[in-house]
Design a protein around this motif. Structure first.
Motif, PDB file in Angstrom:
ATOM      1  N   VAL B  33      -3.420  -1.031   6.928  1.00 18.05           N
ATOM      2  CA  VAL B  33      -4.802  -0.639   6.678  1.00 18.05           C
ATOM      3  C   VAL B  33      -5.562  -0.271   7.780  1.00 18.05           C
ATOM      4  CG1 VAL B  33      -5.825  -2.815   6.529  1.00 18.05           C
ATOM      5  CG2 VAL B  33      -6.369  -1.043   4.813  1.00 18.05           C
ATOM      6  N   LEU B  44      -3.056  10.411   5.376  1.00 20.59           N
ATOM      7  CA  LEU B  44      -2.820   9.187   4.673  1.00 20.59           C
ATOM      8  C   LEU B  44      -1.530   9.194   3.823  1.00 20.59           C
ATOM      9  CD1 LEU B  44      -4.046   6.284   4.144  1.00 20.59           C
ATOM     10  CD2 LEU B  44      -5.041   7.341   2.235  1.00 20.59           C
ATOM     11  N   PHE B  45      -1.235  10.368   3.262  1.00 14.94           N
ATOM     12  CA  PHE B  45       0.051  10.420   2.575  1.00 14.94           C
ATOM     13  C   PHE B  45       1.116  11.155   3.154  1.00 14.94           C
ATOM     14  CE2 PHE B  45      -3.199   9.656  -0.675  1.00 14.94           C
ATOM     15  CZ  PHE B  45      -2.777   8.598  -1.501  1.00 14.94           C
ATOM     16  N   LEU B 235     -15.240  -1.953  -4.220  1.00 15.54           N
ATOM     17  CA  LEU B 235     -13.796  -1.263  -3.871  1.00 15.54           C
ATOM     18  C   LEU B 235     -13.015  -0.610  -4.959  1.00 15.54           C
ATOM     19  CD1 LEU B 235     -13.104  -2.900  -0.446  1.00 15.54           C
ATOM     20  CD2 LEU B 235     -14.062  -0.477  -0.883  1.00 15.54           C
ATOM     21  N   THR B 236     -13.091  -1.660  -6.026  1.00 12.84           N
ATOM     22  CA  THR B 236     -12.274  -1.285  -7.033  1.00 12.84           C
ATOM     23  C   THR B 236     -13.020  -0.197  -8.105  1.00 12.84           C
ATOM     24  OG1 THR B 236     -13.206  -3.362  -8.350  1.00 12.84           O
ATOM     25  CG2 THR B 236     -10.919  -3.573  -7.348  1.00 12.84           C
ATOM     26  N   ASN B 239     -11.792   2.819  -6.352  1.00 17.29           N
ATOM     27  CA  ASN B 239     -10.536   2.855  -6.553  1.00 17.29           C
ATOM     28  C   ASN B 239     -10.215   3.548  -7.792  1.00 17.29           C
ATOM     29  OD1 ASN B 239      -7.792   2.486  -5.697  1.00 17.29           O
ATOM     30  ND2 ASN B 239      -7.600   0.827  -7.482  1.00 17.29           N
ATOM     31  N   GLN B 243      -8.439   8.739  -9.332  1.00 18.96           N
ATOM     32  CA  GLN B 243      -7.797   9.878 -10.174  1.00 18.96           C
ATOM     33  C   GLN B 243      -8.567  11.119 -10.441  1.00 18.96           C
ATOM     34  OE1 GLN B 243      -4.865   8.686 -11.358  1.00 18.96           O
ATOM     35  NE2 GLN B 243      -5.271   6.479 -11.512  1.00 18.96           N
ATOM     36  N   TYR B 249      -9.456   7.950  -1.766  1.00 14.14           N
ATOM     37  CA  TYR B 249      -8.291   6.912  -1.294  1.00 14.14           C
ATOM     38  C   TYR B 249      -8.909   6.477  -0.157  1.00 14.14           C
ATOM     39  CZ  TYR B 249      -4.824   7.664  -5.038  1.00 14.14           C
ATOM     40  OH  TYR B 249      -4.152   7.470  -6.210  1.00 14.14           O
ATOM     41  N   VAL B 252     -11.637   3.881  -0.287  1.00 16.75           N
ATOM     42  CA  VAL B 252     -10.876   2.544  -0.572  1.00 16.75           C
ATOM     43  C   VAL B 252     -10.316   2.093   0.816  1.00 16.75           C
ATOM     44  CG1 VAL B 252      -9.273   1.567  -2.178  1.00 16.75           C
ATOM     45  CG2 VAL B 252     -10.823   3.013  -2.779  1.00 16.75           C
ATOM     46  N   VAL B 253      -9.398   2.696   1.547  1.00  9.68           N
ATOM     47  CA  VAL B 253      -8.469   2.253   2.491  1.00  9.68           C
ATOM     48  C   VAL B 253      -9.720   1.707   3.614  1.00  9.68           C
ATOM     49  CG1 VAL B 253      -7.014   2.924   4.418  1.00  9.68           C
ATOM     50  CG2 VAL B 253      -6.627   3.577   2.103  1.00  9.68           C
ATOM     51  N   SER B 256     -11.473  -1.106   2.426  1.00  7.31           N
ATOM     52  CA  SER B 256     -10.635  -2.692   2.655  1.00  7.31           C
ATOM     53  C   SER B 256     -10.461  -2.885   4.157  1.00  7.31           C
ATOM     54  CB  SER B 256      -9.208  -1.964   2.060  1.00  7.31           C
ATOM     55  OG  SER B 256      -9.359  -1.611   0.761  1.00  7.31           O
TER      56      SER B 256
END
Lengths: 330, 285
Positions: B33, B44-45, B235-236, B239, B243, B249, B252-253, B256
């Motif tokens: 993270v 990130l992906f 954060l949720t 999250n 979508q 994303y 959130v990362v 976190s």
């Protein structure tokens, strides 16, 4: 309060050891009555704040849930007019236990406990024994490192592991894939293990801490004696360490059982990533949904009570089992 | 204590190999993270998870994190600190007083009270949160800071620890002596007993602090205004928006990473105050 008479002649030194502020006291008039009243007042001041808060935020919700679970709200007549509350006794429980998906979620929870509890206890015990074996090179460093995930909230832990469970972002899955191993932790067969892993990661270090403290409390003469008798390291572990930290192992086990029953956050967070997690994956998720999405708090209360009962049966069943032979732990 | 003995080299290597592997396991998500927090949303992906991308942008991610939605992340951090610090402090005071009284006073119903409180430790928090929502809703408290703060001030486990510690560390003779010197019971508790119970008090505070900080269900059912959210709930919330907009994303990362680092730093720096032996010794009481 029981002090005034001790002040006389003999003085403090010879005063009999008193079991406590309200222990047996020598007769003394006047002052004693006043201190007794003061003492009683002090007792109330010390005890009431917590007890009142405990009653309001622990006992009251449980009583409320019990009462609520025996009632239902029906729309009257043809659906016109205000809804009315009716006493239905155990009907909500029958509905919950008659629902295939709720029973399935209970079964899932039991299965999860069967995976999680032994995994947690064995891992934290193994880490504690290894760190305290005298063979670890940097025991303090490793101890702090294993403990660190305890500070990461379950939600964040689930978010992090979620990224490590999908091939697009997971270096682990990519690495395994490169050597021909393809794992899918979020498949319907793997998802319970995936969740168990998140809980293990977060709490193993904390439980290890409790067990290390218990190991440290063992007098070192016991080891010396065993070694003089030529006992091997294995035999010391089996015959001295494990029996003596037994109460702490039991404590860790009970806390882990209770922890597994709370299963809620991890499936909630992982749900968007997989189809293997339904909206009523665990009893707690089902109760939450009944309460807030389906608008049936009475059924939700019955579900919550069922979870609590399962918890009590498990915890006390386990304690009875381990206390049956030999010394009591609690 | 065993180190003076001659140790077979093979077993030393085996033990340390296992410990290093375990360390890698516990570090993995944290390492991931922190590295991921330096990447662009695209990388990130698209880049290997355990190494930095070619164009790290940690500062940019951080400034986005703290400016998104009018800087609400900072509010969430402050809220988490507020809930945890205030809740844990009051919980510590209440449990210390109650645990001390149960240890040092003889009164009718003492053991019953203690058993009921201990029973509270065994009730899953999830079972309490839902009915509590309806109770606090009736009292008009849901949606306010109080809805999270008040229930967080109760720690049955704290009473348990305080009783054990008061029994072990506060001698009856000291209480008697103070009484003879004319000190009132409350003063004895406040200025003598609490000092002797400091290790337990610190443990109760830290334990409750982490419990509140990590709590999710209680704020989830109680709060609806994002300005009152703690980090976990915030954060949720983000999250759930990934979508709609994949840019979330990265938020959130990074969020976190920041909150994990905050608490891990706190854990590591305070771990020497964390008296686990209290919890362990407790079972023998």
């Amino acid at each position: 309060m029981s002090t005034t008479s001790d002040r006389t002649a003999a003085g403090r030194a010879s005063a009999p050891p008193l079991p406590g502020p309200s222990g047996p006291s020598a007769p003394a008039a006047g002052r004693r009555g006043r201190t007794r009243r003061q003492s009683r007042a002090a007792l109330w001041i010390l005890i009431l704040p917590f007890t009142v808060m405990f009653a309001a935020f622990f006992v009251a919700p449980i009583v409320f849930a019990l009462v609520q679970s025996l009632f239902t709200v029906r729309s009257s007549g043809l659906g016109f007019g205000p809804p009315e509350t009716a006493f239905v006794f155990l009907e909500n429980y029958a509905t919950a236990l008659g629902s295939a998906s709720f029973v399935a979620s209970l079964g899932r929870l039991l299965l999860f406990s069967l995976i999680e509890v032994p995994l947690m206890v064995v891992t934290s015990l193994a880490l504690a024994l290894l760190l305290e074996s005298g063979r670890a090179r940097f025991p303090r460093f490793f101890r702090v490192l294993y403990f660190a995930p305890y500070g990461v909230p379950g939600v964040i832990a689930a978010l992090l592991w979620g990224f490590l469970y999908i091939p697009a972002t997971s270096p682990v899955l990519q690495g395994l894939d490169a050597i021909g191993l393809s794992l899918s932790p979020l498949s319907s067969g793997g998802v319970l293990f995936a969740i168990a892993n998140i809980a293990l990661w977060g709490f193993a270090g904390y439980n290890m801490f409790i067990l290390i403290a218990a190991l440290n409390a063992i007098p070192s003469e016991l080891y010396e004696a065993a070694r003089i008798d030529g006992a091997s390291e294995w035999s010391v572990t089996w015959n001295i360490k494990l029996p003596l930290v037994r109460p702490s192992i039991i404590l860790v086990t009970v806390f882990t059982i209770i922890g597994t029953l709370q299963l809620f956050v991890e499936p909630l967070v992982l749900r968007p990533l997989t189809t293997a997690i339904s909206s009523d994956f665990t009893p707690n998720l089902a109760a939450y949904n009944q309460s807030f999405a389906q608008g049936n708090p009475n059924l939700a209360a019955a579900m919550a009570v069922i979870v609590a009962l399962v918890g009590f049966v498990f915890s006390f069943g386990f304690l009875r089992l381990v206390n049956r032979k030999g010394n009591r732990a609690w | 204590m065993v180190r003076s003995r001659r140790q077979p080299l093979g077993s030393v290597i085996a033990v340390n190999a296992v410990l290093v592997l375990a360390a890698a396991y516990f570090l993995l998500p944290l390492l991931w993270v922190v590295i991921a927090a330096t990447k662009s949303p695209g990388d990130l992906f698209a880049s290997f998870g355990l190494w930095f991308s070619d164009s790290p942008q940690a500062l940019e991610n951080l400034s986005r994190l703290f400016t998104q939605d009018g800087g609400i992340f900072g509010t969430w951090v402050l809220n988490s600190v507020l809930y945890s610090a205030v809740g844990a402090f009051v919980a510590m005071v209440l449990s210390a007083a109650c645990g001390y009284a149960i240890a040092k006073y003889v009164f009718r119903g003492r053991e019953t009270l203690f058993s009921v409180i201990l029973g509270g430790v065994l009730v899953p928090a999830t079972v309490i949160a839902l009915p509590l929502y309806f109770l606090l809703n009736a009292a008009g408290l849901t949606g306010t800071y109080w809805a999270v703060l008040l229930p967080s001030m109760v720690s049955p486990f704290g009473v348990y620890l305080a009783r054990i510690q008061a029994n072990a560390a506060v001698p009856d003779e000291v209480i008697e002596a103070a009484r003879i010197d004319g000190a009132g019971d409350l003063r004895i508790f406040g200025s003598i007993a609490t000092r002797m119970m400091v290790p337990a008090l610190v443990t109760i505070f830290l334990f409750q602090f982490v419990t509140i900080w990590n709590n999710y269900l209680l704020p989830l059912v109680m709060l609806n205004d994002t300005k009152t959210f703690p980090i976990t709930l915030g954060l949720t919330l983000w999250n759930s928006q990934t979508q709609r907009d994949p840019m979330f994303y990265q938020l959130v990362v990074t969020g976190s990473a920041v909150s994990a680092i905050l608490l891990v730093a706190l854990m590591v720096s305070l771990q020497r105050f964390w008296k686990a032996d209290l919890t362990a010794g407790a079972t023998k009481g």
